[in-house]
Scaffold this motif. Structure first.
Motif, PDB file in Angstrom:
ATOM      1  N   VAL A  94       4.704   3.733  -7.846  1.00  0.00           N
ATOM      2  CA  VAL A  94       4.563   2.772  -6.742  1.00  0.00           C
ATOM      3  C   VAL A  94       3.636   3.324  -5.668  1.00  0.00           C
ATOM      4  O   VAL A  94       2.804   2.597  -5.103  1.00  0.00           O
ATOM      5  CB  VAL A  94       5.944   2.427  -6.153  1.00  0.00           C
ATOM      6  CG1 VAL A  94       5.798   1.608  -4.882  1.00  0.00           C
ATOM      7  CG2 VAL A  94       6.784   1.680  -7.181  1.00  0.00           C
ATOM      8  N   LYS A  95       3.752   4.621  -5.387  1.00  0.00           N
ATOM      9  CA  LYS A  95       2.900   5.237  -4.372  1.00  0.00           C
ATOM     10  C   LYS A  95       1.424   5.163  -4.791  1.00  0.00           C
ATOM     11  O   LYS A  95       0.550   4.856  -3.969  1.00  0.00           O
ATOM     12  CB  LYS A  95       3.316   6.691  -4.157  1.00  0.00           C
ATOM     13  CG  LYS A  95       2.688   7.351  -2.942  1.00  0.00           C
ATOM     14  CD  LYS A  95       3.123   8.802  -2.817  1.00  0.00           C
ATOM     15  CE  LYS A  95       4.616   8.905  -2.608  1.00  0.00           C
ATOM     16  NZ  LYS A  95       5.028  10.320  -2.387  1.00  0.00           N
TER      17      LYS A  95
ATOM     18  N   VAL B 216       0.343   1.390  -4.456  1.00  0.00           N
ATOM     19  CA  VAL B 216       0.286   0.889  -3.078  1.00  0.00           C
ATOM     20  C   VAL B 216      -0.885   1.506  -2.316  1.00  0.00           C
ATOM     21  O   VAL B 216      -1.684   0.785  -1.687  1.00  0.00           O
ATOM     22  CB  VAL B 216       1.610   1.167  -2.343  1.00  0.00           C
ATOM     23  CG1 VAL B 216       1.472   0.865  -0.854  1.00  0.00           C
ATOM     24  CG2 VAL B 216       2.731   0.323  -2.942  1.00  0.00           C
TER      25      VAL B 216
ATOM     26  N   ILE C 181      -4.195  -0.662  -1.254  1.00  0.00           N
ATOM     27  CA  ILE C 181      -4.599  -0.917   0.134  1.00  0.00           C
ATOM     28  C   ILE C 181      -6.026  -0.438   0.379  1.00  0.00           C
ATOM     29  O   ILE C 181      -6.868  -1.169   0.925  1.00  0.00           O
ATOM     30  CB  ILE C 181      -3.625  -0.235   1.110  1.00  0.00           C
ATOM     31  CG1 ILE C 181      -2.245  -0.884   1.027  1.00  0.00           C
ATOM     32  CG2 ILE C 181      -4.155  -0.303   2.540  1.00  0.00           C
ATOM     33  CD1 ILE C 181      -1.176  -0.179   1.836  1.00  0.00           C
TER      34      ILE C 181
ATOM     35  N   ILE D 123       6.186  -7.670  -8.427  1.00  0.00           N
ATOM     36  CA  ILE D 123       4.858  -7.931  -7.870  1.00  0.00           C
ATOM     37  C   ILE D 123       4.533  -9.414  -7.926  1.00  0.00           C
ATOM     38  O   ILE D 123       4.050 -10.002  -6.945  1.00  0.00           O
ATOM     39  CB  ILE D 123       3.790  -7.120  -8.635  1.00  0.00           C
ATOM     40  CG1 ILE D 123       3.961  -5.624  -8.335  1.00  0.00           C
ATOM     41  CG2 ILE D 123       2.379  -7.572  -8.243  1.00  0.00           C
ATOM     42  CD1 ILE D 123       3.092  -4.736  -9.199  1.00  0.00           C
TER      43      ILE D 123
END
Length: 241
Positions: A23-24, A27, A31, A213
């Motif tokens: 997830v890190k 994300v 971004i 998602i």
């Protein structure tokens, strides 16, 4: 052949420990890729042909080459240059597999996002932009109040697909020794010889993340495009017979 399904429940906590890293990766690179892709899209839409060249070549390269090759070029390839190894970025960033993966994912997804945003901007009805010009909006006001909000509402379905592709592509992080979901599944399966069971469990985790998602972007799309399906009360009641 008998399947050892008990191993899934035994090692499920280990697999879930890799979710945080996955997830890190998604994300942070998502971004950064969105910000970078927005800039690329605006440059691609420039009326100046010279301005369009560099973003076009960038997008062509990162969309036309495999993500795995890009990861290897950054993680293994940059170490071949002495001036990079002697730079201040080497120890904290370029030597670390996590940040090399972030860089590779960011560069890759920004190329796709740039084309998504460019297509969304070009699909905005010309009348809306002409109306902005008619009321005297500046170029910056038109961009921030009309063009980008409308483009974001249009691009959400395609952008959600790109995020899911990035989620699945994040499994390649295991090739540079990052213990994400796939990396942990590979390590445990090699030790227990339960390849099918561990990768099946990993696939289910990716499936759940993809569903989250999709649901998130569905809610965002409904929020941003609520004006599209809105029917004023007077129009709804005063129908033409």
């Amino acid at each position: 052949m008998d399947w050892n399904w008990q191993v899934i429940f035994t090692y499920l906590p280990d697999l879930l420990s890799g979710v945080a890293l996955t997830v890190k990766l998604v994300v942070i690179s998502g971004i950064l890729g969105f910000i970078f892709g927005l800039g690329l899209a605006l440059l691609r839409l420039s009326s100046n042909k010279l301005v369009q060249v560099l973003p076009f070549l960038y997008i062509f390269f990162f969309r036309g080459t495999p993500l795995l090759v890009q990861i290897f070029l950054i993680y293994y390839g940059l170490s071949q240059f002495e001036f990079i190894k002697e730079s201040f970025l080497w120890e904290p960033v370029l030597k670390q597999p996590f940040w090399c993966a972030i860089i590779a994912f960011t560069l890759n997804t920004s190329a796709y996002i740039a084309e998504i945003i460019r297509g969304a901007i070009q699909s905005i009805p010309p009348g809306e932009l002409e109306a902005a010009d008619a009321i005297g909006m500046s170029r910056w006001q038109k961009l921030t109040r009309i063009t980008l909000p409308r483009a974001f509402g249009i691009m959400i379905p395609a952008y959600s697909n790109e995020v899911i592709f990035m989620l699945k592509g994040s499994s390649l992080a295991m090739t540079i020794a990052l213990m994400d979901i796939t990396g942990i599944a590979k390590t445990i399966s090699a030790r227990t010889y339960t390849i099918f069971e561990l990768y099946f469990a990993a696939g289910i985790i990716y499936l759940v993340l993809s569903w989250v998602i999709l649901l998130t972007f569905r809610l965002i799309e409904k929020r941003m495009n609520r004006h599209v399906s809105y029917v004023p009360p007077d129009v709804a009641t005063n129908t033409i017979p």
